[in-house]
Scaffold this motif. Structure first.
Motif, PDB file in Angstrom:
ATOM      1  N   ARG A 186      -1.235  -8.285  -4.203  1.00 46.04           N
ATOM      2  CA  ARG A 186      -2.310  -7.320  -3.983  1.00 46.04           C
ATOM      3  C   ARG A 186      -1.712  -5.933  -3.799  1.00 46.04           C
ATOM      4  O   ARG A 186      -0.930  -5.709  -2.878  1.00 46.04           O
TER       5      ARG A 186
ATOM      6  N   MET B  42      -8.673   0.056  -1.300  1.00 41.34           N
ATOM      7  CA  MET B  42      -9.260  -0.741  -2.380  1.00 41.34           C
ATOM      8  C   MET B  42      -8.153  -1.412  -3.169  1.00 41.34           C
ATOM      9  O   MET B  42      -7.001  -0.975  -3.143  1.00 41.34           O
ATOM     10  N   ASP B  43      -8.498  -2.501  -3.881  1.00 39.05           N
ATOM     11  CA  ASP B  43      -7.494  -3.201  -4.663  1.00 39.05           C
ATOM     12  C   ASP B  43      -7.252  -2.485  -5.984  1.00 39.05           C
ATOM     13  O   ASP B  43      -7.914  -1.488  -6.317  1.00 39.05           O
TER      14      ASP B  43
ATOM     15  N   GLU C  89       0.811  -1.211   0.000  1.00 38.24           N
ATOM     16  CA  GLU C  89       0.000   0.000   0.000  1.00 38.24           C
ATOM     17  C   GLU C  89       0.848   1.267   0.000  1.00 38.24           C
ATOM     18  O   GLU C  89       0.417   2.311  -0.485  1.00 38.24           O
TER      19      GLU C  89
ATOM     20  N   VAL D 180      -2.743  -2.212  -2.863  1.00 32.97           N
ATOM     21  CA  VAL D 180      -3.847  -1.575  -2.155  1.00 32.97           C
ATOM     22  C   VAL D 180      -3.710  -0.059  -2.254  1.00 32.97           C
ATOM     23  O   VAL D 180      -2.621   0.493  -2.038  1.00 32.97           O
TER      24      VAL D 180
ATOM     25  N   ARG E 167     -12.571   6.699  -0.101  1.00 27.14           N
ATOM     26  CA  ARG E 167     -13.234   5.432  -0.432  1.00 27.14           C
ATOM     27  C   ARG E 167     -12.364   4.193  -0.187  1.00 27.14           C
ATOM     28  O   ARG E 167     -12.871   3.074  -0.212  1.00 27.14           O
ATOM     29  N   GLY E 168     -11.085   4.410  -0.004  1.00 27.05           N
ATOM     30  CA  GLY E 168     -10.188   3.275   0.176  1.00 27.05           C
ATOM     31  C   GLY E 168     -10.234   2.717   1.593  1.00 27.05           C
ATOM     32  O   GLY E 168     -10.987   3.220   2.435  1.00 27.05           O
TER      33      GLY E 168
ATOM     34  N   LEU F 188     -12.286   3.146 -10.472  1.00 26.85           N
ATOM     35  CA  LEU F 188     -12.526   4.476  -9.923  1.00 26.85           C
ATOM     36  C   LEU F 188     -12.004   5.567 -10.852  1.00 26.85           C
ATOM     37  O   LEU F 188     -12.695   6.567 -11.132  1.00 26.85           O
TER      38      LEU F 188
ATOM     39  N   GLY G 206      -5.365   3.664  -0.996  1.00 32.79           N
ATOM     40  CA  GLY G 206      -6.225   4.267   0.008  1.00 32.79           C
ATOM     41  C   GLY G 206      -5.543   5.447   0.656  1.00 32.79           C
ATOM     42  O   GLY G 206      -4.755   6.164   0.016  1.00 32.79           O
TER      43      GLY G 206
ATOM     44  N   THR H 219     -10.262  -2.184  -8.430  1.00 27.71           N
ATOM     45  CA  THR H 219     -11.251  -1.194  -7.996  1.00 27.71           C
ATOM     46  C   THR H 219     -10.717   0.223  -8.200  1.00 27.71           C
ATOM     47  O   THR H 219     -11.463   1.133  -8.604  1.00 27.71           O
ATOM     48  N   ALA H 220      -9.441   0.423  -7.931  1.00 25.57           N
ATOM     49  CA  ALA H 220      -8.830   1.745  -8.133  1.00 25.57           C
ATOM     50  C   ALA H 220      -8.851   2.125  -9.608  1.00 25.57           C
ATOM     51  O   ALA H 220      -9.092   3.287  -9.972  1.00 25.57           O
TER      52      ALA H 220
END
Length: 367
Positions: free
Chosen positions: A313, A354-355, A285, A315, A351-352, A362, A317, A358-359
């Protein structure tokens, strides 16, 4: 060099305080492990009780791996393993002076004699035999070599670091010493405990020095601090060996799924930060990391998780930085102006987390 890995998860895990793996759990774990293409699975200690014997009987009839039952150097233990229909009976016996005196209560000569009787009993039952030397790494090398000489027909004799007292330099020295005394590396196995946190490193050191069989356990499950972790040994060998490491001859792509399925079957779990198997290990992240990894994942990874059946993954956010936002916009073909970067950071923070998928959605929706 091809190295044989023998899994001890089920048997060692069952020795942890408070564990009572039933037959179905052991069978499910054994099936999961068998998908890796392991040479052998140590499924129990038949003399302990019917649960161990029943699990061995079941697995011996349905796995490609050889199913191993362990036995002390006692004919009654061997008979229990024979009754369980084990493919291999692994006799274990102490060899250090301390264990001979305080555990076995026998002389070295008596130990050799009772070991020979136990091995003969197993052979009379037409079963393959292996031998493990308990506390072997605290035994004089000359005395270890004498045991190898005493049982030349045993194909694999494992030297055990039973109390996890050794480190890689000592391991290399002892294995090299045994090889210099004429011990055939093809017969030499090793078994390490993780009391000092170096069981994986010790296993790799032993293999590098010429041992060709190694005991491993999923997520280090085992008594006290556990054993050399199957997944760490395999991945570390592949990464640090850079293609020139030992050949463990198993299905790398099934490694993570099979290990996780084994843990699920036994009702065990791992901390998210556990090497290789923990979810946090392949989750990123931090802004600097994700920004670089959108272009080249290897920037902040020692290996591609997919190689071993895992998943990366990324992330996004509140912890994402300008570099990550800029990279997401650029990948979508959007000019990353300061205004757009700032807006995207606000959206990610709101909103995070998020993976990556999803980003990406967005960005497509908002820009």
């Amino acid at each position: 060099m091809t190295v044989t890995l023998r899994d001890v998860t089920i048997r060692e895990g069952a020795q942890m305080p408070g564990r009572e793996y039933d037959v179905e759990a052991r069978v499910a774990a054994g099936r999961a492990l068998d998908r890796l293409g392991l040479d052998a699975i140590q499924a129990g200690f038949p003399a302990v009780g019917e649960t161990d014997r029943a699990a061995i009987r079941r697995l011996a009839g349905e796995t490609d791996a050889s199913v191993v039952g362990i036995a002390r150097a006692r004919t009654a233990d061997v008979d229990a393993a024979l009754d369980a229909s084990a493919d291999v009976i692994e006799v274990f016996v102490p060899t250090s002076d301390r264990h001979l005196e305080h555990v076995l209560g026998k002389s070295r000569e008596e130990m050799v004699a009772m070991t020979g009787e136990a091995l003969d009993r197993a052979r009379d039952g037409s079963v393959a035999v292996h031998l493990t030397l308990v506390d072997g790494f605290r035994t004089d090398p000359a005395q270890l070599a004498a045991v190898f000489d005493a049982f030349p027909s045993v194909p694999t004799i494992t030297v055990a670091d039973t109390v996890g007292a050794r480190t890689p330099d000592h391991v290399r020295e002892l294995v090299a010493d045994l090889r210099a005394r004429g011990v055939d590396g093809d017969r030499l196995g090793v078994h390490f405990h993780d009391d000092l946190g170096v069981a994986t490193a010790n296993t790799l050191a032993a293999v590098d020095a010429g041992a060709t069989t190694a005991d491993v356990s999923v997520a280090s499950l085992g008594e006290r601090a556990g054993n050399a972790a199957l997944e760490r040994v395999v991945v570390a060998n592949a990464v640090d060996g850079d293609g020139d490491g030992a050949d463990f001859d198993l299905d790398r792509s099934a490694l993570v799924p099979a290990c996780r399925a084994t843990l699920d079957a036994l009702g065990e779990s791992v901390d998210p930060r556990t090497p290789v198997l923990g979810e946090a290990v392949t989750t990123h992240e931090a802004g600097i990391h994700t920004a670089a990894m959108l272009h080249d994942p290897g920037t902040f990874e020692p290996y591609d998780p997919a190689t071993f059946g895992g998943e990366r993954r990324l992330v996004f956010g509140p912890g994402s930085g300008r570099g990550s936002a800029r990279a997401l916009l650029e990948r979508a073909g959007i000019d990353p102006t300061d205004e757009r970067v700032a807006r995207l950071l606000d959206l990610l923070a709101e909103r995070g987390p998020m993976d990556e998928a999803t980003a990406t959605t967005l960005v497509d929706d908002e820009f």
